[in-house]
Each structure stands twice: as structure tokens, then as C-alpha cells.
Design a protein around this motif. Structure first.
Motif, mmCIF file in Angstrom:
data_model
loop_
_atom_site.group_PDB
_atom_site.id
_atom_site.type_symbol
_atom_site.label_atom_id
_atom_site.label_comp_id
_atom_site.label_asym_id
_atom_site.label_seq_id
_atom_site.Cartn_x
_atom_site.Cartn_y
_atom_site.Cartn_z
ATOM 1 N N ASP A 39 2.123 41.000 24.646
ATOM 2 C CA ASP A 39 3.182 40.248 23.968
ATOM 3 C C ASP A 39 2.599 39.290 22.930
ATOM 4 O O ASP A 39 3.162 39.129 21.842
ATOM 5 C CB ASP A 39 4.034 39.478 24.989
ATOM 6 C CG ASP A 39 4.833 40.398 25.888
ATOM 7 O OD1 ASP A 39 4.934 41.613 25.589
ATOM 8 O OD2 ASP A 39 5.335 39.911 26.912
ATOM 9 N N GLN B 121 1.546 41.299 19.880
ATOM 10 C CA GLN B 121 2.728 41.692 19.102
ATOM 11 C C GLN B 121 3.286 40.509 18.318
ATOM 12 O O GLN B 121 3.712 40.661 17.182
ATOM 13 C CB GLN B 121 3.805 42.293 20.007
ATOM 14 C CG GLN B 121 3.442 43.679 20.484
ATOM 15 C CD GLN B 121 4.466 44.251 21.447
ATOM 16 O OE1 GLN B 121 5.281 43.523 22.015
ATOM 17 N NE2 GLN B 121 4.409 45.553 21.644
ATOM 18 N N ASP C 152 9.425 49.351 22.914
ATOM 19 C CA ASP C 152 9.929 48.186 23.650
ATOM 20 C C ASP C 152 10.879 48.595 24.773
ATOM 21 O O ASP C 152 10.787 48.078 25.895
ATOM 22 C CB ASP C 152 10.635 47.213 22.706
ATOM 23 C CG ASP C 152 9.680 46.492 21.773
ATOM 24 O OD1 ASP C 152 8.448 46.530 22.009
ATOM 25 O OD2 ASP C 152 10.162 45.892 20.791
ATOM 26 N N GLN D 56 10.321 48.107 28.822
ATOM 27 C CA GLN D 56 11.330 47.478 29.689
ATOM 28 C C GLN D 56 11.676 48.395 30.859
ATOM 29 O O GLN D 56 11.820 47.936 32.003
ATOM 30 C CB GLN D 56 12.591 47.159 28.897
ATOM 31 C CG GLN D 56 12.447 46.019 27.929
ATOM 32 C CD GLN D 56 13.738 45.819 27.132
ATOM 33 O OE1 GLN D 56 14.829 45.940 27.665
ATOM 34 N NE2 GLN D 56 13.599 45.520 25.852
ATOM 35 N N GLU E 19 8.920 51.121 17.152
ATOM 36 C CA GLU E 19 8.741 49.922 17.974
ATOM 37 C C GLU E 19 9.898 49.707 18.946
ATOM 38 O O GLU E 19 9.689 49.275 20.077
ATOM 39 C CB GLU E 19 8.570 48.701 17.057
ATOM 40 C CG GLU E 19 8.020 47.484 17.759
ATOM 41 C CD GLU E 19 6.598 47.685 18.286
ATOM 42 O OE1 GLU E 19 6.302 47.095 19.346
ATOM 43 O OE2 GLU E 19 5.815 48.419 17.672
#
Length: 187
Positions: free
Chosen positions: A180, A183, A37, A41, A33
Motif C-alpha cells: 500500500d 502504491q 485492487d 480485496q 489497477e
């Protein structure tokens, strides 16, 4: 004058290049994860950064750096958008991801070096400092309205960006919000 207002466009872009280098390192050193992430980004930063450069920086740089330098950077950015889109679709869990990501990193860092050594110094020499500060504000605005993923089919010209990017940005930001939210529901 705030710090953001005092910063010129070259300083802003150099700062973002450092953030990009840092995110590359984070993706390489992470897994699971955290890797996903960091990659998301990086995708977002590269997408908004390149979009703003195409809209604000490259047109201004043509005056001082010339068409050949800017066209070479645009070609590099177009190639990177295609590869980044492929990497995004591939996903960080794919067995091919790390090797393709390493090649992509080399290309992006070479592109950043070309900008830092060819385009940015010429832009600074040929552009009034006050205009460079105003351009930083224009870059921030363009980034706030830019898509958060690469869309290589949209084209690389300023005109195509102005036409295609607003609806793509809305779509991307909605997709980001749903991702988002999902998640947050898993946590």
C-alpha cells in the motif's frame, strides 16, 4: 445492544458471501489497477473468512451438521486456498488469469451454496441463538487476527490454524502495508 452485537454468525457469514459474490463481479468487469485492487480485496476477504470459519464455525457445526458435511466443506476450502494462492502468484495480468479465475469462482460459489444449504441451516437449528450471536463476535475477532492471504501449506485443522496463523498474519499485514505504501508513492 448494537447492530453488530445483535447479528448472529449465520447472518454475518451470509453477508460476507454477498460481499464475495460482489467482489467476483468487480474482478471480472475491471481491468488494470482496478482489477488488481478488487482481486486483492477478494483474496483478503476469502482468506480471513475461511480462517474464521475453520476456527469458529466448523467446530460448532460438527455437532449438528455432522462430520461428513464439515469435512466436505474443509476439503473445498483447502482446494480453494491452493487455487487462490496460485492465482495470486499468477497475477491479474497473466493471459491465463481470467480462465482460471472463472473456474475458481464456480468452485467458491458452489462451496458457499453448500454452506448456505447444508451447514448454516443445521447450525441455526441446533445452536442457541445467544451462542450464535457470540459466535459472530468470535468470527470478527478471528478475522481481525487472520492472515490476509491463503497459506495452504499451513493446514486446515483448528490446531494448525492456532499455531501457524498468528505469525503468518503479521507477515501478511506487513506485506500489505509495504504494498500500500509503494502504491501511494506512485500516485
Amino acid at each position: 445492544m448494537t447492530r453488530a452485537q445483535a447479528q448472529d454468525v449465520v447472518d454475518l457469514l451470509l453477508q460476507q458471501h454477498e460481499q464475495i459474490r460482489s467482489l467476483f463481479a468487480q474482478v471480472e468487469s475491471a481491468d488494470g489497477e482496478r482489477k488488481r485492487d478488487a482481486f486483492h480485496q477478494l483474496v483478503r476477504l476469502l482468506a480471513v473468512h475461511e480462517s474464521a470459519e475453520e476456527q469458529v464455525v466448523h467446530p460448532a457445526a460438527r455437532d449438528g451438521a455432522g462430520d461428513a458435511v464439515v469435512d466436505a466443506r474443509l476439503h473445498e476450502e483447502d482446494q480453494a486456498a491452493h487455487v487462490l494462492s496460485e492465482l495470486y502468484d499468477l497475477g491479474v495480468d497473466s493471459p491465463d488469469f481470467d480462465a482460471r479465475f472463472a473456474e475458481f469462482e464456480q468452485a467458491v460459489l458452489a462451496h458457499a451454496t453448500h454452506e448456505e444449504q447444508e451447514e448454516f441451516p443445521m447450525l441455526r437449528r441446533t445452536t442457541d441463538p445467544d451462542r450464535l450471536r457470540r459466535m459472530a463476535g468470535a468470527v470478527r475477532t478471528a478475522e481481525a487476527l487472520a492472515p490476509t492471504r491463503p497459506h495452504p501449506a499451513a493446514g486446515e485443522s483448528r490446531a494448525s490454524n492456532l499455531m501457524a496463523e498468528p505469525p503468518l498474519a503479521i507477515f501478511d499485514r506487513l506485506r500489505d502495508a509495504v504494498r500500500d505504501w509503494r502504491q501511494s508513492q506512485q500516485d
